[in-house]
Design a protein around this motif. Structure first.
Motif, PDB file in Angstrom:
ATOM      1  N   TYR A 186       0.796  -1.233   0.000  1.00  0.00           N
ATOM      2  CA  TYR A 186       0.000   0.000   0.000  1.00  0.00           C
ATOM      3  C   TYR A 186       0.829   1.284   0.000  1.00  0.00           C
ATOM      4  CZ  TYR A 186      -3.600   3.382   1.198  1.00  0.00           C
ATOM      5  OH  TYR A 186      -4.446   4.463   1.189  1.00  0.00           O
ATOM      6  N   PRO A 187       1.872   1.431   0.838  1.00  0.00           N
ATOM      7  CA  PRO A 187       2.650   2.682   0.824  1.00  0.00           C
ATOM      8  C   PRO A 187       3.273   2.931  -0.546  1.00  0.00           C
ATOM      9  CG  PRO A 187       3.158   1.390   2.783  1.00  0.00           C
ATOM     10  CD  PRO A 187       2.363   0.499   1.882  1.00  0.00           C
ATOM     11  N   LYS A 188       3.239   4.186  -0.972  1.00  0.00           N
ATOM     12  CA  LYS A 188       3.758   4.532  -2.293  1.00  0.00           C
ATOM     13  C   LYS A 188       5.283   4.516  -2.335  1.00  0.00           C
ATOM     14  CE  LYS A 188      -0.241   7.454  -3.347  1.00  0.00           C
ATOM     15  NZ  LYS A 188      -0.718   8.838  -3.627  1.00  0.00           N
ATOM     16  N   ASP A 189       5.903   4.906  -1.230  1.00  0.00           N
ATOM     17  CA  ASP A 189       7.368   4.963  -1.191  1.00  0.00           C
ATOM     18  C   ASP A 189       7.846   4.792   0.248  1.00  0.00           C
ATOM     19  OD1 ASP A 189       6.927   7.475   0.055  1.00  0.00           O
ATOM     20  OD2 ASP A 189       6.928   8.463  -1.897  1.00  0.00           O
ATOM     21  N   GLU A 231       6.279   7.060   2.969  1.00  0.00           N
ATOM     22  CA  GLU A 231       4.971   6.634   3.481  1.00  0.00           C
ATOM     23  C   GLU A 231       5.125   5.462   4.445  1.00  0.00           C
ATOM     24  OE1 GLU A 231       1.674   5.893   0.979  1.00  0.00           O
ATOM     25  OE2 GLU A 231       1.557   7.958   0.239  1.00  0.00           O
TER      26      GLU A 231
END
Length: 365
Positions: free
Chosen positions: A319-322, A325
């Motif tokens: 889920y986290p973009k990078d 996050e």
């Protein structure tokens, strides 16, 4: 339930619980708040943790043979107990997924640059699940075998760092008073709190009362390791440089190449500690998830409970973009575990004390 584990086995569970994946980024978080006093924050964190864990130990002693999920349902009743177990399950699933993503990001950056993150996460999580469904005695053997490797590797990194260290980077001590240290300790609480897992495996020990001293020793060892790593990072890199880094501990080991020509790649030495640390820590978290799910959903067999969480954790890990996050989610999990430690634990202890008082009064009448 077969009580197979000896009391001294608890030491490996506690130390492996404390030394989580965040050891690679903890200096960044602690230094952000405590600056040059960051090395004192783990000591304060561990002191607080000892109080919380000894309270939990007392509660487990009140209900021998039950794990903490079962105790929650006995103390709070079936409905509120299941809500409490659900919250604990959600937290551990979330923390497991974010830890998995952090591991994959680090491995992809430093070791497997051309390997997709999803591949790293899938293989590593599958290994964690495979170990988690083993017999508890087998898991304890793995933990006991890996612990000396972990501690030896960390110790060697610290020893090799001495020649590059500047003690002046730790000065002045307590220049801004104790408050920055307190803020630092509160914001690095999550990794240490994983040692709370002992409440879930207590029923497996043949003499649970004797595990208390090993819990205490494990917390002290974990505190010394974290404090030593933070102190060495500060002495070698300085607090200003640490605040600019994403992985300070790994940068510390890489920087040693300039000072010590013993190993060709000293970051590889640190990885021999960090990868087992991550593995044992995630196995412990996943074990908590399995135990909670079995109680929450009345699942009798371990494998179905383990497979149930696999796709959820993998999805949340993606889920986290990078990496930034990922850090945001780590701060969220830290706030979550602080709530469990400072709100949930006092409430369940208070409710148990009230019940205990009522029982005494009932006997008198």
């Amino acid at each position: 339930m077969n009580k197979k584990l000896k009391s001294n086995t608890m030491l490996a569970f506690i130390v492996n619980g404390m030394l989580g994946i965040e050891v690679i980024i903890m200096p960044l978080t602690a230094v952000k708040y405590a600056k040059t006093d960051a090395w004192l924050s783990p000591i304060l964190t561990s002191a607080i943790l000892l109080i919380v864990l000894h309270s939990a130990f007392w509660l487990c002693g009140r209900y021998p043979g039950l794990n903490f999920a079962q105790i929650s349902m006995v103390v709070f009743g079936k409905i509120f107990g299941k809500i409490a177990v659900f919250i604990s399950t959600f937290y551990n699933i979330l923390y497991c997924s974010i830890s998995l993503r952090l591991f994959a990001e680090t491995i992809s950056t430093f070791l497997l640059e051309n390997t997709p993150i999803i591949v790293v996460m899938f293989i590593f999580l599958a290994s964690v699940v495979y170990c988690s469904v083993m017999d508890i005695e087998t898991i304890s053997i793995i933990f006991n075998l890996l612990l000396p490797v972990i501690l030896t590797s960390v110790f060697l990194v610290l020893i090799l760092s001495i020649s590059a260290a500047d003690l002046r980077n730790l000065l002045p001590i307590l220049s801004e008073g104790p408050m920055p240290i307190i803020k630092g300790s509160v914001n690095i609480f999550t990794p240490a709190a994983t040692s709370f897992a002992f409440t879930m495996i207590m029923p497996y020990f043949n003499e649970p009362k004797k595990t208390k001293k090993y819990i205490t020793r494990g917390i002290i060892i974990g505190a010394l390791v974290y404090s030593s790593i933070l102190a060495m990072c500060l002495m070698v890199l300085g607090n200003i440089e640490i605040e600019q880094l994403i992985f300070p501990t790994l940068t510390l080991s890489k920087a040693l190449q300039l000072e010590v020509q013993v190993f060709e790649r000293t970051e590889s030495l640190f990885m021999t500690a960090w990868i087992p640390i991550t593995f044992t820590n995630l196995v412990l978290i996943y074990l908590i998830v399995i135990i909670c799910e079995k109680e929450l959903l009345s699942i009798k067999k371990t494998i179905p409970a383990a497979l149930l969480s696999f796709p959820i954790i993998l999805y949340l890990a993606l889920y986290p973009k990078d990496i930034y996050e990922v850090f945001d989610f780590l701060r969220l999990t830290n706030a979550f575990v602080l709530g469990l430690a400072f709100i949930y634990m006092p409430i369940i202890i208070l409710v148990e004390l009230i019940k205990k008082g009522r029982k005494k009064n009932a006997k008198k009448t």
